[in-house]
Design a protein around this motif. Structure first.
Motif, PDB file in Angstrom:
ATOM      1  N   UNK A 101      -7.922  -1.299 -37.929  1.00  0.00           N
ATOM      2  CA  UNK A 101      -9.293  -1.777 -38.043  1.00  0.00           C
ATOM      3  C   UNK A 101     -10.264  -0.759 -37.467  1.00  0.00           C
ATOM      4  N   UNK A 102     -11.504  -1.157 -37.327  1.00  0.00           N
ATOM      5  CA  UNK A 102     -12.518  -0.262 -36.780  1.00  0.00           C
ATOM      6  C   UNK A 102     -12.393  -0.210 -35.253  1.00  0.00           C
ATOM      7  N   UNK A 103     -12.175   0.999 -34.736  1.00  0.00           N
ATOM      8  CA  UNK A 103     -12.110   1.181 -33.289  1.00  0.00           C
ATOM      9  C   UNK A 103     -13.513   1.460 -32.772  1.00  0.00           C
ATOM     10  N   UNK A 104     -13.942   0.629 -31.830  1.00  0.00           N
ATOM     11  CA  UNK A 104     -15.286   0.740 -31.266  1.00  0.00           C
ATOM     12  C   UNK A 104     -15.165   1.186 -29.811  1.00  0.00           C
ATOM     13  N   UNK A 105     -15.850   2.278 -29.462  1.00  0.00           N
ATOM     14  CA  UNK A 105     -15.834   2.798 -28.087  1.00  0.00           C
ATOM     15  C   UNK A 105     -17.276   3.022 -27.640  1.00  0.00           C
ATOM     16  N   UNK A 106     -17.690   2.268 -26.638  1.00  0.00           N
ATOM     17  CA  UNK A 106     -19.078   2.328 -26.176  1.00  0.00           C
ATOM     18  C   UNK A 106     -19.104   2.617 -24.681  1.00  0.00           C
ATOM     19  N   UNK A 107     -19.960   3.541 -24.274  1.00  0.00           N
ATOM     20  CA  UNK A 107     -20.162   3.872 -22.865  1.00  0.00           C
ATOM     21  C   UNK A 107     -21.660   3.950 -22.588  1.00  0.00           C
TER      22      UNK A 107
ATOM     23  N   UNK B  36      -6.496   7.629 -43.305  1.00  0.00           N
ATOM     24  CA  UNK B  36      -7.722   6.957 -43.708  1.00  0.00           C
ATOM     25  C   UNK B  36      -8.827   7.986 -43.895  1.00  0.00           C
ATOM     26  N   UNK B  37      -9.814   7.591 -44.626  1.00  0.00           N
ATOM     27  CA  UNK B  37     -10.959   8.470 -44.874  1.00  0.00           C
ATOM     28  C   UNK B  37     -11.515   8.973 -43.543  1.00  0.00           C
ATOM     29  N   UNK B  38     -11.593  10.281 -43.392  1.00  0.00           N
ATOM     30  CA  UNK B  38     -11.943  10.860 -42.102  1.00  0.00           C
ATOM     31  C   UNK B  38     -13.447  10.929 -41.916  1.00  0.00           C
ATOM     32  N   UNK B  39     -13.993   9.806 -41.533  1.00  0.00           N
ATOM     33  CA  UNK B  39     -15.405   9.718 -41.172  1.00  0.00           C
ATOM     34  C   UNK B  39     -15.502   8.995 -39.838  1.00  0.00           C
ATOM     35  N   UNK B  40     -16.548   9.306 -39.112  1.00  0.00           N
ATOM     36  CA  UNK B  40     -16.791   8.667 -37.819  1.00  0.00           C
ATOM     37  C   UNK B  40     -18.240   8.216 -37.770  1.00  0.00           C
ATOM     38  N   UNK B  41     -18.454   7.040 -37.222  1.00  0.00           N
ATOM     39  CA  UNK B  41     -19.814   6.579 -36.971  1.00  0.00           C
ATOM     40  C   UNK B  41     -20.192   6.904 -35.527  1.00  0.00           C
ATOM     41  N   UNK B  42     -21.383   7.424 -35.331  1.00  0.00           N
ATOM     42  CA  UNK B  42     -21.810   7.811 -33.975  1.00  0.00           C
ATOM     43  C   UNK B  42     -23.250   7.385 -33.739  1.00  0.00           C
TER      44      UNK B  42
ATOM     45  N   UNK C  99     -40.414   3.209 -22.262  1.00  0.00           N
ATOM     46  CA  UNK C  99     -40.886   4.600 -22.239  1.00  0.00           C
ATOM     47  C   UNK C  99     -40.222   5.445 -21.161  1.00  0.00           C
ATOM     48  N   UNK C 100     -40.063   4.919 -19.961  1.00  0.00           N
ATOM     49  CA  UNK C 100     -39.495   5.702 -18.866  1.00  0.00           C
ATOM     50  C   UNK C 100     -38.060   5.289 -18.523  1.00  0.00           C
ATOM     51  N   UNK C 101     -37.415   4.578 -19.411  1.00  0.00           N
ATOM     52  CA  UNK C 101     -36.047   4.119 -19.167  1.00  0.00           C
ATOM     53  C   UNK C 101     -35.066   5.290 -19.090  1.00  0.00           C
ATOM     54  N   UNK C 102     -34.115   5.190 -18.154  1.00  0.00           N
ATOM     55  CA  UNK C 102     -33.071   6.208 -18.027  1.00  0.00           C
ATOM     56  C   UNK C 102     -31.751   5.765 -18.661  1.00  0.00           C
ATOM     57  N   UNK C 103     -31.790   4.627 -19.305  1.00  0.00           N
ATOM     58  CA  UNK C 103     -30.575   4.144 -19.965  1.00  0.00           C
ATOM     59  C   UNK C 103     -30.103   5.163 -21.003  1.00  0.00           C
ATOM     60  N   UNK C 104     -28.810   5.431 -20.996  1.00  0.00           N
ATOM     61  CA  UNK C 104     -28.226   6.387 -21.945  1.00  0.00           C
ATOM     62  C   UNK C 104     -26.796   5.955 -22.257  1.00  0.00           C
ATOM     63  N   UNK C 105     -26.299   6.401 -23.392  1.00  0.00           N
ATOM     64  CA  UNK C 105     -24.925   6.067 -23.744  1.00  0.00           C
ATOM     65  C   UNK C 105     -24.545   6.552 -25.130  1.00  0.00           C
ATOM     66  N   UNK C 106     -23.307   6.271 -25.498  1.00  0.00           N
ATOM     67  CA  UNK C 106     -22.801   6.637 -26.817  1.00  0.00           C
ATOM     68  C   UNK C 106     -21.987   5.480 -27.385  1.00  0.00           C
ATOM     69  N   UNK C 107     -21.955   5.420 -28.693  1.00  0.00           N
ATOM     70  CA  UNK C 107     -21.092   4.472 -29.393  1.00  0.00           C
ATOM     71  C   UNK C 107     -20.373   5.241 -30.496  1.00  0.00           C
ATOM     72  N   UNK C 108     -19.045   5.160 -30.497  1.00  0.00           N
ATOM     73  CA  UNK C 108     -18.226   5.855 -31.479  1.00  0.00           C
ATOM     74  C   UNK C 108     -17.463   4.810 -32.286  1.00  0.00           C
ATOM     75  N   UNK C 109     -17.504   4.947 -33.612  1.00  0.00           N
ATOM     76  CA  UNK C 109     -16.830   4.016 -34.509  1.00  0.00           C
ATOM     77  C   UNK C 109     -15.836   4.802 -35.363  1.00  0.00           C
ATOM     78  N   UNK C 110     -14.542   4.514 -35.183  1.00  0.00           N
ATOM     79  CA  UNK C 110     -13.500   5.274 -35.859  1.00  0.00           C
ATOM     80  C   UNK C 110     -12.616   4.359 -36.698  1.00  0.00           C
ATOM     81  N   UNK C 111     -12.552   4.566 -38.016  1.00  0.00           N
ATOM     82  CA  UNK C 111     -11.646   3.759 -38.847  1.00  0.00           C
ATOM     83  C   UNK C 111     -10.188   4.069 -38.524  1.00  0.00           C
ATOM     84  N   UNK C 112      -9.372   3.041 -38.324  1.00  0.00           N
ATOM     85  CA  UNK C 112      -7.940   3.201 -38.081  1.00  0.00           C
ATOM     86  C   UNK C 112      -7.180   2.218 -38.960  1.00  0.00           C
ATOM     87  N   UNK C 113      -5.850   2.362 -38.987  1.00  0.00           N
ATOM     88  CA  UNK C 113      -5.043   1.450 -39.802  1.00  0.00           C
ATOM     89  C   UNK C 113      -5.112   0.017 -39.288  1.00  0.00           C
TER      90      UNK C 113
END
Length: 208
Positions: A85-91, A55-61, A69-83
């Motif tokens: 469907x879209x693989x979603x990984x969030x932390x 599949x087209x080798x692109x990733x959504x990040x 303003x003072x929030x410590x919330x943090x994380x990542x979201x990775x979106x990877x196209x696969x055969x």
């Protein structure tokens, strides 16, 4: 007395040449294997059946940050196209324990406390729901349900969503935003009753 006639020497005829035994000829000597001339015809090569193109080798990040303003919330979201469907990984980390609604919103901006992200991304004008359960007819394309956070403030969510893409087609999530809400998504209408926007990340598309 008659004069003596000189005897004539025999003349070789063509017939004599034909009947003569042929001069023996030595048979041609075979060249040793190492000295045989190389054939000018190229040898056939084994052709492997090409594998299916990836599949087209692109990733959504997206980098998720707290909207306060003072929030410590943090994380990542990775979106990877696969055969499949879209693989979603969030932390996420530093989030209040419990369930939190998680949705894709229309715009690629987290300004103004996440409000600039706009409303839920809903290309099919469908009712609110859970995309992996209801599909595009019964849920918004970015209705990811709830992310559950433990007592340590950390949580993760993984999904496979068919027919969702980054940049091609009708349902694209590249150039949009992911929003973490303060409350649980109850799947009520019109947007799940999940409260305010406590975390946000703009989804950028990166070529691998």
């Amino acid at each position: 007395a008659a004069p003596k006639t000189k005897a004539k020497e025999p003349i070789s005829t063509a017939q004599d040449t034909v009947n003569a035994a042929p001069t023996p000829v030595d048979p041609p000597k075979a060249l040793p294997p190492s000295t045989k001339p190389a054939s000018k015809t190229p040898s056939a090569k084994t052709v492997e059946t090409p594998a299916t193109e990836p599949l087209k080798r692109e990733t959504g990040r997206a980098i998720i940050r707290g909207t306060a303003e003072k929030s410590k919330i943090a994380g990542t979201a990775i979106f990877t196209p696969t055969s499949a469907g879209m693989k979603v990984e969030i932390q996420v980390t530093n989030v209040p324990p419990g369930k939190h609604g998680l949705h894709i919103h229309e715009h690629n901006s987290c300004a103004d406390g996440g409000n600039d992200a706009g409303g839920h991304y809903n290309p099919e004008s469908a009712p609110h729901g859970f995309i992996t359960a209801g599909g595009f007819e019964k849920a918004h394309a970015g209705d990811f349900g709830n992310l559950e956070v433990g007592p340590n403030g950390a949580g993760k969510l993984e999904l496979i969503i068919p027919c969702l893409s980054l940049t091609d087609g009708r349902r694209t999530i590249g150039g949009r935003s992911i929003i973490l809400h303060e409350k649980e998504d109850t799947f009520g209408q019109p947007t799940g009753n999940a409260g305010g926007r406590i975390g946000c990340g703009a989804i950028d598309v990166v070529s691998n």
